[in-house]
Design a protein around this motif. Sequence first.
Motif, PDB file in Angstrom:
ATOM      1  N   VAL A   1       0.843  -1.202   0.000  1.00 37.59           N
ATOM      2  CA  VAL A   1       0.000   0.000   0.000  1.00 37.59           C
ATOM      3  C   VAL A   1       0.872   1.243   0.000  1.00 37.59           C
ATOM      4  O   VAL A   1       0.605   2.204  -0.728  1.00 37.59           O
ATOM      5  CB  VAL A   1      -0.969   0.000   1.213  1.00 37.59           C
ATOM      6  CG1 VAL A   1      -1.634   1.358   1.401  1.00 37.59           C
ATOM      7  CG2 VAL A   1      -2.021  -1.091   1.056  1.00 37.59           C
ATOM      8  N   ILE A   2       1.925   1.229   0.798  1.00 37.29           N
ATOM      9  CA  ILE A   2       2.837   2.378   0.846  1.00 37.29           C
ATOM     10  C   ILE A   2       3.430   2.628  -0.539  1.00 37.29           C
ATOM     11  O   ILE A   2       3.440   3.758  -1.030  1.00 37.29           O
ATOM     12  CB  ILE A   2       3.966   2.151   1.882  1.00 37.29           C
ATOM     13  CG1 ILE A   2       3.395   2.096   3.291  1.00 37.29           C
ATOM     14  CG2 ILE A   2       5.035   3.238   1.770  1.00 37.29           C
ATOM     15  CD1 ILE A   2       4.386   1.620   4.348  1.00 37.29           C
ATOM     16  N   LYS A   3       3.898   1.571  -1.167  1.00 32.94           N
ATOM     17  CA  LYS A   3       4.531   1.708  -2.482  1.00 32.94           C
ATOM     18  C   LYS A   3       3.563   2.262  -3.517  1.00 32.94           C
ATOM     19  O   LYS A   3       3.898   3.177  -4.268  1.00 32.94           O
ATOM     20  CB  LYS A   3       5.072   0.348  -2.933  1.00 32.94           C
ATOM     21  CG  LYS A   3       5.781   0.407  -4.252  1.00 32.94           C
ATOM     22  CD  LYS A   3       6.297  -0.945  -4.652  1.00 32.94           C
ATOM     23  CE  LYS A   3       6.840  -0.889  -6.067  1.00 32.94           C
ATOM     24  NZ  LYS A   3       7.080  -2.195  -6.613  1.00 32.94           N
TER      25      LYS A   3
ATOM     26  N   ARG B   1      13.010   2.731  -3.480  1.00 32.74           N
ATOM     27  CA  ARG B   1      13.231   3.425  -4.759  1.00 32.74           C
ATOM     28  C   ARG B   1      12.007   4.250  -5.150  1.00 32.74           C
ATOM     29  O   ARG B   1      12.135   5.391  -5.608  1.00 32.74           O
ATOM     30  CB  ARG B   1      13.572   2.426  -5.864  1.00 32.74           C
ATOM     31  CG  ARG B   1      15.005   1.981  -5.870  1.00 32.74           C
ATOM     32  CD  ARG B   1      15.369   1.221  -7.141  1.00 32.74           C
ATOM     33  NE  ARG B   1      14.720  -0.081  -7.230  1.00 32.74           N
ATOM     34  CZ  ARG B   1      15.164  -1.188  -6.657  1.00 32.74           C
ATOM     35  NH1 ARG B   1      16.269  -1.164  -5.943  1.00 32.74           N
ATOM     36  NH2 ARG B   1      14.518  -2.326  -6.800  1.00 32.74           N
ATOM     37  N   THR B   2      10.823   3.677  -4.968  1.00 30.84           N
ATOM     38  CA  THR B   2       9.591   4.396  -5.298  1.00 30.84           C
ATOM     39  C   THR B   2       9.434   5.621  -4.414  1.00 30.84           C
ATOM     40  O   THR B   2       9.092   6.707  -4.892  1.00 30.84           O
ATOM     41  CB  THR B   2       8.366   3.471  -5.148  1.00 30.84           C
ATOM     42  OG1 THR B   2       8.531   2.336  -5.999  1.00 30.84           O
ATOM     43  CG2 THR B   2       7.075   4.196  -5.515  1.00 30.84           C
ATOM     44  N   LEU B   3       9.724   5.472  -3.141  1.00 28.29           N
ATOM     45  CA  LEU B   3       9.636   6.583  -2.202  1.00 28.29           C
ATOM     46  C   LEU B   3      10.630   7.685  -2.571  1.00 28.29           C
ATOM     47  O   LEU B   3      10.279   8.868  -2.611  1.00 28.29           O
ATOM     48  CB  LEU B   3       9.893   6.072  -0.786  1.00 28.29           C
ATOM     49  CG  LEU B   3       9.682   7.026   0.370  1.00 28.29           C
ATOM     50  CD1 LEU B   3       8.274   7.563   0.378  1.00 28.29           C
ATOM     51  CD2 LEU B   3       9.968   6.306   1.684  1.00 28.29           C
ATOM     52  N   ARG B   4      11.851   7.298  -2.886  1.00 27.50           N
ATOM     53  CA  ARG B   4      12.884   8.260  -3.289  1.00 27.50           C
ATOM     54  C   ARG B   4      12.463   8.996  -4.558  1.00 27.50           C
ATOM     55  O   ARG B   4      12.594  10.217  -4.659  1.00 27.50           O
ATOM     56  CB  ARG B   4      14.208   7.534  -3.505  1.00 27.50           C
ATOM     57  CG  ARG B   4      15.417   8.417  -3.446  1.00 27.50           C
ATOM     58  CD  ARG B   4      16.730   7.620  -3.477  1.00 27.50           C
ATOM     59  NE  ARG B   4      16.762   6.529  -2.502  1.00 27.50           N
ATOM     60  CZ  ARG B   4      16.860   5.229  -2.817  1.00 27.50           C
ATOM     61  NH1 ARG B   4      16.965   4.837  -4.064  1.00 27.50           N
ATOM     62  NH2 ARG B   4      16.884   4.311  -1.874  1.00 27.50           N
TER      63      ARG B   4
ATOM     64  N   GLU C   1      11.413  -2.811   1.672  1.00 25.43           N
ATOM     65  CA  GLU C   1      12.065  -3.506   0.575  1.00 25.43           C
ATOM     66  C   GLU C   1      12.726  -2.484  -0.348  1.00 25.43           C
ATOM     67  O   GLU C   1      12.263  -1.343  -0.453  1.00 25.43           O
ATOM     68  CB  GLU C   1      11.043  -4.326  -0.211  1.00 25.43           C
ATOM     69  CG  GLU C   1      10.443  -5.457   0.597  1.00 25.43           C
ATOM     70  CD  GLU C   1       9.400  -6.229  -0.180  1.00 25.43           C
ATOM     71  OE1 GLU C   1       9.274  -6.037  -1.408  1.00 25.43           O
ATOM     72  OE2 GLU C   1       8.691  -7.023   0.459  1.00 25.43           O
ATOM     73  N   PRO C   2      13.803  -2.872  -1.037  1.00 27.37           N
ATOM     74  CA  PRO C   2      14.510  -1.930  -1.921  1.00 27.37           C
ATOM     75  C   PRO C   2      13.600  -1.273  -2.964  1.00 27.37           C
ATOM     76  O   PRO C   2      13.741  -0.088  -3.237  1.00 27.37           O
ATOM     77  CB  PRO C   2      15.574  -2.806  -2.586  1.00 27.37           C
ATOM     78  CG  PRO C   2      15.801  -3.922  -1.628  1.00 27.37           C
ATOM     79  CD  PRO C   2      14.479  -4.163  -0.963  1.00 27.37           C
TER      80      PRO C   2
END
Length: 105
Positions: free
Chosen positions: A44-46, A89-92, A84-85
């Motif tokens: 959900v966060i991603k 990456r999505t957050l960044r 998870e990596p």
Amino acid sequence: MEAYTGIVAGFKGTPQIELILPHVQTILELVQKCLADTERTEGVIKVAVGLVGDLADSFPNGQIKQLLLADWLASELRMKGRMEPETKRTLRWAREVRGGLEPCP
């Protein structure tokens, strides 16, 4: 949120993206509710932060700038913790896309 992501991605770079504009606030309210859920999953966060990044990327001319500068969103995009990596990456990426909208100090 995945459906919204598909719609935004499909309309990005086309004149139809303007059709989403009246709904951006509602979409972000959904994102906010999902991220505030104490039982949210990493998936959900991603999807949520990816949707925010897609919206920011689809409206680079500042049409939704004020919505993207909301305090709750800035706080969520500074999220820390074990992820998870791919989620990191999505957050960044979402922070970077939205980062172009930061107010000048």
